[in-house]
Write a protein that holds these residues in place. Structure first.
Motif, PDB file in Angstrom:
ATOM      1  N   LEU A 134     -15.106 -18.632  10.110  1.00 24.35           N
ATOM      2  CA  LEU A 134     -15.623 -18.270   8.794  1.00 24.35           C
ATOM      3  C   LEU A 134     -15.595 -16.762   8.567  1.00 24.35           C
ATOM      4  N   PHE A 135     -15.659 -15.977   9.657  1.00 24.07           N
ATOM      5  CA  PHE A 135     -15.654 -14.529   9.522  1.00 24.07           C
ATOM      6  C   PHE A 135     -14.290 -13.980   9.095  1.00 24.07           C
ATOM      7  N   THR A 136     -13.241 -14.808   9.169  1.00 23.51           N
ATOM      8  CA  THR A 136     -11.921 -14.339   8.736  1.00 23.51           C
ATOM      9  C   THR A 136     -11.714 -14.527   7.235  1.00 23.51           C
ATOM     10  N   ASN A 137     -12.702 -15.079   6.547  1.00 21.52           N
ATOM     11  CA  ASN A 137     -12.597 -15.293   5.103  1.00 21.52           C
ATOM     12  C   ASN A 137     -12.354 -13.959   4.396  1.00 21.52           C
ATOM     13  N   ASN A 138     -11.256 -13.885   3.628  1.00 22.69           N
ATOM     14  CA  ASN A 138     -10.910 -12.592   3.044  1.00 22.69           C
ATOM     15  C   ASN A 138     -11.880 -12.121   1.962  1.00 22.69           C
ATOM     16  N   SER A 139     -12.724 -13.004   1.456  1.00 24.96           N
ATOM     17  CA  SER A 139     -13.708 -12.552   0.463  1.00 24.96           C
ATOM     18  C   SER A 139     -14.762 -11.643   1.098  1.00 24.96           C
ATOM     19  N   LEU A 140     -14.872 -11.677   2.433  1.00 24.78           N
ATOM     20  CA  LEU A 140     -15.801 -10.800   3.137  1.00 24.78           C
ATOM     21  C   LEU A 140     -15.211  -9.414   3.372  1.00 24.78           C
ATOM     22  N   MET A 141     -13.904  -9.262   3.180  1.00 25.78           N
ATOM     23  CA  MET A 141     -13.211  -8.020   3.538  1.00 25.78           C
ATOM     24  C   MET A 141     -13.653  -7.589   4.942  1.00 25.78           C
ATOM     25  N   PRO A 142     -13.475  -8.460   5.944  1.00 30.40           N
ATOM     26  CA  PRO A 142     -14.094  -8.214   7.256  1.00 30.40           C
ATOM     27  C   PRO A 142     -13.594  -6.969   7.977  1.00 30.40           C
ATOM     28  N   CYS A 143     -12.393  -6.478   7.628  1.00 37.94           N
ATOM     29  CA  CYS A 143     -11.807  -5.366   8.372  1.00 37.94           C
ATOM     30  C   CYS A 143     -11.810  -4.047   7.616  1.00 37.94           C
ATOM     31  N   MET A 144     -12.264  -4.060   6.373  1.00 35.79           N
ATOM     32  CA  MET A 144     -12.205  -2.846   5.563  1.00 35.79           C
ATOM     33  C   MET A 144     -13.342  -1.906   5.911  1.00 35.79           C
ATOM     34  N   ALA A 145     -12.989  -0.647   6.143  1.00 32.23           N
ATOM     35  CA  ALA A 145     -14.010   0.362   6.410  1.00 32.23           C
ATOM     36  C   ALA A 145     -14.802   0.630   5.134  1.00 32.23           C
ATOM     37  N   GLU A 146     -16.045   1.032   5.311  1.00 35.69           N
ATOM     38  CA  GLU A 146     -16.912   1.412   4.191  1.00 35.69           C
ATOM     39  C   GLU A 146     -17.051   0.288   3.168  1.00 35.69           C
ATOM     40  N   TYR A 147     -17.114  -0.930   3.642  1.00 34.85           N
ATOM     41  CA  TYR A 147     -17.276  -2.059   2.719  1.00 34.85           C
ATOM     42  C   TYR A 147     -18.665  -1.988   2.092  1.00 34.85           C
ATOM     43  N   GLU A 148     -18.719  -2.320   0.825  1.00 34.42           N
ATOM     44  CA  GLU A 148     -20.006  -2.332   0.120  1.00 34.42           C
ATOM     45  C   GLU A 148     -20.022  -3.467  -0.887  1.00 34.42           C
TER      46      GLU A 148
ATOM     47  N   THR B 165       0.844  -1.187   0.000  1.00 34.01           N
ATOM     48  CA  THR B 165       0.000   0.000   0.000  1.00 34.01           C
ATOM     49  C   THR B 165       0.879   1.236   0.000  1.00 34.01           C
ATOM     50  N   ILE B 166       0.367   2.336  -0.555  1.00 32.05           N
ATOM     51  CA  ILE B 166       1.098   3.600  -0.467  1.00 32.05           C
ATOM     52  C   ILE B 166       0.673   4.398   0.760  1.00 32.05           C
ATOM     53  N   ASP B 167      -0.328   3.910   1.492  1.00 33.43           N
ATOM     54  CA  ASP B 167      -0.837   4.602   2.674  1.00 33.43           C
ATOM     55  C   ASP B 167       0.082   4.317   3.860  1.00 33.43           C
ATOM     56  N   PRO B 168       0.833   5.321   4.351  1.00 33.32           N
ATOM     57  CA  PRO B 168       1.775   5.049   5.450  1.00 33.32           C
ATOM     58  C   PRO B 168       1.111   4.580   6.731  1.00 33.32           C
ATOM     59  N   LYS B 169      -0.178   4.902   6.923  1.00 34.50           N
ATOM     60  CA  LYS B 169      -0.884   4.473   8.128  1.00 34.50           C
ATOM     61  C   LYS B 169      -1.233   2.995   8.095  1.00 34.50           C
TER      62      LYS B 169
ATOM     63  N   TYR C 185      -5.664 -10.177  -0.833  1.00 29.58           N
ATOM     64  CA  TYR C 185      -6.686  -9.801   0.134  1.00 29.58           C
ATOM     65  C   TYR C 185      -6.278 -10.249   1.539  1.00 29.58           C
ATOM     66  N   TYR C 186      -6.327  -9.295   2.461  1.00 26.86           N
ATOM     67  CA  TYR C 186      -5.896  -9.542   3.838  1.00 26.86           C
ATOM     68  C   TYR C 186      -6.808 -10.538   4.546  1.00 26.86           C
TER      69      TYR C 186
ATOM     70  N   GLY D 203      -8.174  -4.758   2.141  1.00 34.69           N
ATOM     71  CA  GLY D 203      -8.901  -5.316   3.274  1.00 34.69           C
ATOM     72  C   GLY D 203      -8.173  -5.224   4.589  1.00 34.69           C
ATOM     73  N   LEU D 204      -7.127  -4.402   4.688  1.00 38.06           N
ATOM     74  CA  LEU D 204      -6.428  -4.219   5.961  1.00 38.06           C
ATOM     75  C   LEU D 204      -7.361  -3.546   6.965  1.00 38.06           C
ATOM     76  N   PRO D 205      -7.112  -3.728   8.259  1.00 37.01           N
ATOM     77  CA  PRO D 205      -7.984  -3.105   9.261  1.00 37.01           C
ATOM     78  C   PRO D 205      -8.164  -1.612   9.026  1.00 37.01           C
ATOM     79  N   GLU D 206      -9.423  -1.203   8.913  1.00 38.13           N
ATOM     80  CA  GLU D 206      -9.836   0.190   8.749  1.00 38.13           C
ATOM     81  C   GLU D 206      -9.360   0.804   7.430  1.00 38.13           C
ATOM     82  N   GLN D 207      -8.928   0.000   6.489  1.00 33.07           N
ATOM     83  CA  GLN D 207      -8.502   0.512   5.190  1.00 33.07           C
ATOM     84  C   GLN D 207      -9.724   0.865   4.358  1.00 33.07           C
ATOM     85  N   ASP D 208      -9.741   2.070   3.788  1.00 39.07           N
ATOM     86  CA  ASP D 208     -10.882   2.422   2.949  1.00 39.07           C
ATOM     87  C   ASP D 208     -10.547   2.157   1.484  1.00 39.07           C
ATOM     88  N   ILE D 209     -11.564   2.160   0.673  1.00 37.27           N
ATOM     89  CA  ILE D 209     -11.418   1.817  -0.734  1.00 37.27           C
ATOM     90  C   ILE D 209     -10.515   2.805  -1.462  1.00 37.27           C
TER      91      ILE D 209
END
Length: 202
Positions: free
Chosen positions: A174-188, A81-85, A148-149, A121-127
């Motif tokens: 099952l909630f850790t399945n990366n197809s759910l993008m469980p940690c991404m903010a603003e998931y749609e 990612t280019i996002d330093p956070k 995908y994280y 899909g990193l924690p709190e990562q937005d699109i």
């Protein structure tokens, strides 16, 4: 390692070899540079590939030239990612990435065979962060490759993943399945398809 390459080539006709070590280029003067020089001295028609993301920071004009001359073809680079956070550990910044890609292209690599892994899909990562990373890679003239994280219990990021997730990760694996993008903010709905389309250039 060179003896192994020669053995498989001469005994079985193997011409394609894969390096899975993402640390292949670390301490290059002591490791990969002497190896590549010996491979070049073999004067054999061989091809080498790195499907795992190799570290970008050690890439120099000299290493890029040796990689081309020794027969490296398909290369995957680690950017994430280019996002330093959102960076994990001491990962490369996008300026270093741009420079490394330039060194590889100037050495003669086919841009269609160069790709960079990006994490989504990193924690709190937005699109928007993922889209910006895709755009940087494409501007360099090479392929973005999405990964995908997946939250994994016991890792350093697990507590952050649990805090960020829309699901109770500890309740059901099952909630850790990366197809759910469980940690991404603003998931749609459809976000993965949209990211794939952007990476393909659509």
């Amino acid at each position: 390692t060179v003896a192994e390459i020669v053995y498989w080539h001469e005994q079985f006709g193997v011409r394609n070899f894969v390096f899975y070590d993402d640390a292949l280029l670390l301490e290059p003067e002591n490791h990969v540079m002497p190896l590549l020089e010996k491979i070049i001295d073999l004067k054999k028609s061989l091809s080498f590939h790195t499907p795992n993301a190799i570290h970008v920071r050690p890439i120099s004009p000299a290493i890029a030239r040796l990689m081309v001359e020794s027969g490296f073809k398909n290369i995957r680079l680690g950017l994430e990612t280019i996002d330093p956070k959102r960076k994990i550990d001491d990962k490369v910044c996008h300026e270093e990435f741009i420079q490394a890609v330039r060194f590889l292209l100037e050495a003669g690599f086919d841009p269609d065979r160069l790709g960079a892994y990006l994490l989504a899909g990193l924690p709190e990562q937005d699109i928007r962060s993922v889209e910006a990373s895709i755009d940087i890679v494409k501007q360099c003239g090479i392929k973005p490759v999405l990964a995908y994280y997946t939250p994994i219990p016991g890792t350093r990021m697990w507590p952050a993943a649990c805090r960020a997730s829309r699901y109770d990760l500890e309740a059901d694996p099952l909630f850790t399945n990366n197809s759910l993008m469980p940690c991404m903010a603003e998931y749609e709905r459809g976000v993965i398809d949209r990211l794939k389309e952007r990476a393909r250039g659509k």
